[in-house]
Design an enzyme around this catalytic site. Structure first.
Site, mmCIF file in Angstrom:
data_model
loop_
_atom_site.group_PDB
_atom_site.id
_atom_site.type_symbol
_atom_site.label_atom_id
_atom_site.label_comp_id
_atom_site.label_asym_id
_atom_site.label_seq_id
_atom_site.Cartn_x
_atom_site.Cartn_y
_atom_site.Cartn_z
ATOM 1 N N LYS A 13 26.338 32.426 14.422
ATOM 2 C CA LYS A 13 24.991 31.879 14.577
ATOM 3 C C LYS A 13 23.929 32.725 13.884
ATOM 4 O O LYS A 13 23.010 32.185 13.257
ATOM 5 C CB LYS A 13 24.734 31.750 16.081
ATOM 6 C CG LYS A 13 23.322 31.922 16.546
ATOM 7 C CD LYS A 13 23.264 31.781 18.051
ATOM 8 C CE LYS A 13 23.569 33.100 18.752
ATOM 9 N NZ LYS A 13 22.359 33.833 19.141
ATOM 10 N N ARG A 88 17.387 32.090 26.695
ATOM 11 C CA ARG A 88 18.736 32.290 27.209
ATOM 12 C C ARG A 88 18.946 31.578 28.540
ATOM 13 O O ARG A 88 20.080 31.443 28.991
ATOM 14 C CB ARG A 88 18.967 33.789 27.465
ATOM 15 C CG ARG A 88 19.618 34.509 26.326
ATOM 16 C CD ARG A 88 19.958 35.931 26.745
ATOM 17 N NE ARG A 88 19.801 36.840 25.629
ATOM 18 C CZ ARG A 88 20.694 36.967 24.653
ATOM 19 N NH1 ARG A 88 21.794 36.262 24.667
ATOM 20 N NH2 ARG A 88 20.471 37.802 23.673
ATOM 21 N N ARG A 127 40.129 41.859 13.980
ATOM 22 C CA ARG A 127 39.290 42.964 13.496
ATOM 23 C C ARG A 127 39.995 44.297 13.696
ATOM 24 O O ARG A 127 40.727 44.488 14.661
ATOM 25 C CB ARG A 127 37.985 43.008 14.300
ATOM 26 C CG ARG A 127 37.036 41.901 13.958
ATOM 27 C CD ARG A 127 35.744 42.192 14.676
ATOM 28 N NE ARG A 127 34.740 41.177 14.447
ATOM 29 C CZ ARG A 127 33.553 41.207 15.051
ATOM 30 N NH1 ARG A 127 33.258 42.170 15.907
ATOM 31 N NH2 ARG A 127 32.681 40.268 14.789
ATOM 32 N N ARG A 160 39.548 47.536 18.568
ATOM 33 C CA ARG A 160 38.640 48.075 19.591
ATOM 34 C C ARG A 160 38.720 47.274 20.887
ATOM 35 O O ARG A 160 38.967 46.077 20.853
ATOM 36 C CB ARG A 160 37.195 48.053 19.087
ATOM 37 C CG ARG A 160 36.854 49.175 18.140
ATOM 38 C CD ARG A 160 35.399 49.132 17.782
ATOM 39 N NE ARG A 160 35.072 47.860 17.134
ATOM 40 C CZ ARG A 160 34.207 47.748 16.123
ATOM 41 N NH1 ARG A 160 33.574 48.804 15.671
ATOM 42 N NH2 ARG A 160 33.969 46.584 15.590
ATOM 43 N N ARG A 171 33.364 37.700 27.719
ATOM 44 C CA ARG A 171 32.028 37.539 27.145
ATOM 45 C C ARG A 171 31.729 36.054 26.921
ATOM 46 O O ARG A 171 30.623 35.588 27.164
ATOM 47 C CB ARG A 171 32.004 38.299 25.809
ATOM 48 C CG ARG A 171 30.674 38.898 25.463
ATOM 49 C CD ARG A 171 30.803 40.074 24.507
ATOM 50 N NE ARG A 171 31.620 39.801 23.341
ATOM 51 C CZ ARG A 171 32.450 40.686 22.780
ATOM 52 N NH1 ARG A 171 32.564 41.885 23.274
ATOM 53 N NH2 ARG A 171 33.161 40.363 21.726
#
Ligand SMILES: [Zn+2]
Length: 214
Positions: A13, A88, A127, A160, A171
């Site tokens: 986004k 939000r 990643r 990570r 999340r």
């Protein structure tokens, strides 16, 4: 043109918001930037915001809204803007609408960059980060030429904790909980436009410009 950007963390986004801002010559406004600018300039609102942040508290809705509304009064916003990371919550969205209504204005588009959770989880889990210098790679999109070692410093690359599937999914759950009401809110207003965020970044952008018009 006044736009709200919606999209999960990792949906791309922010990248799209920057591209839109550049094409339509409107400012890309994020609450993080507003907080930093006000704190740096030592404004009254900035001092208030800092006192919460220093205590490790969330800046309350009311103050966040005041800071955003204050920012939107700047000259560079007269032809519109793109909001990224705000609103939000429903109270923030309502406060924003109320402030705009006072000026005889309204939001034009809420663009939802839609990517299924499983795509985001799999993107993130590819990643890799260097334990030595912090360089980042992606096993599919940007692999290290030295395999599981860093091209720059030769140290080992790791996944990570932040990018692990269970962390990313947590999340995303928080995001959905927070944002679904906003999607409903803007759908009711008739301004929600969803674009398929699984496409190539440039195709996502084309889909968005088709909605906004050239
Ligand atoms: Zn390295």
């Amino acid at each position: 043109m006044k736009i709200v950007m919606l999209g999960a963390p990792g949906a791309g986004k922010g990248t799209q918001a920057k591209m839109i801002a550049s094409k339509y010559q409107i400012p890309h406004i994020s609450t993080g930037d507003i907080f930093r600018a006000n704190i740096k300039n030592g404004t009254e609102l900035g001092k208030k915001a800092k006192s919460y942040m220093d205590q490790g508290l969330l800046v309350p809705d009311e103050l966040t809204v005041d800071l955003v509304i204050d920012r939107l009064a700047n000259d560079d916003c007269k032809n519109g803007y793109i909001l990224d990371g705000f609103p939000r919550t429903i109270p923030q969205a309502e406060a924003l609408d109320a402030a705009l209504a006072k000026l005889g204005e309204k939001m034009d588009y809420a663009i939802d960059v839609d990517v299924p959770d499983e795509n985001i989880v799999s993107r993130m889990s590819g990643r890799r980060a260097c334990t030595g210098c912090g360089a980042t790679y992606h096993i599919v999109y940007n692999p290290s030429k030295k395999g599981d070692c860093c091209e720059v410093c030769g140290e080992k690359l790791i996944l990570r904790d932040d990018d692990k599937p269970e962390t990313v999914q947590k999340r995303l759950n928080v995001y959905h909980e927070q944002t679904q009401p906003l999607i409903d809110y803007y759908t009711k207003q008739g301004i929600l436009k969803a674009v398929d965020g699984t496409q190539d970044m440039n195709d996502v952008f084309t889909a968005i410009t088709n909605i906004l018009g050239a």
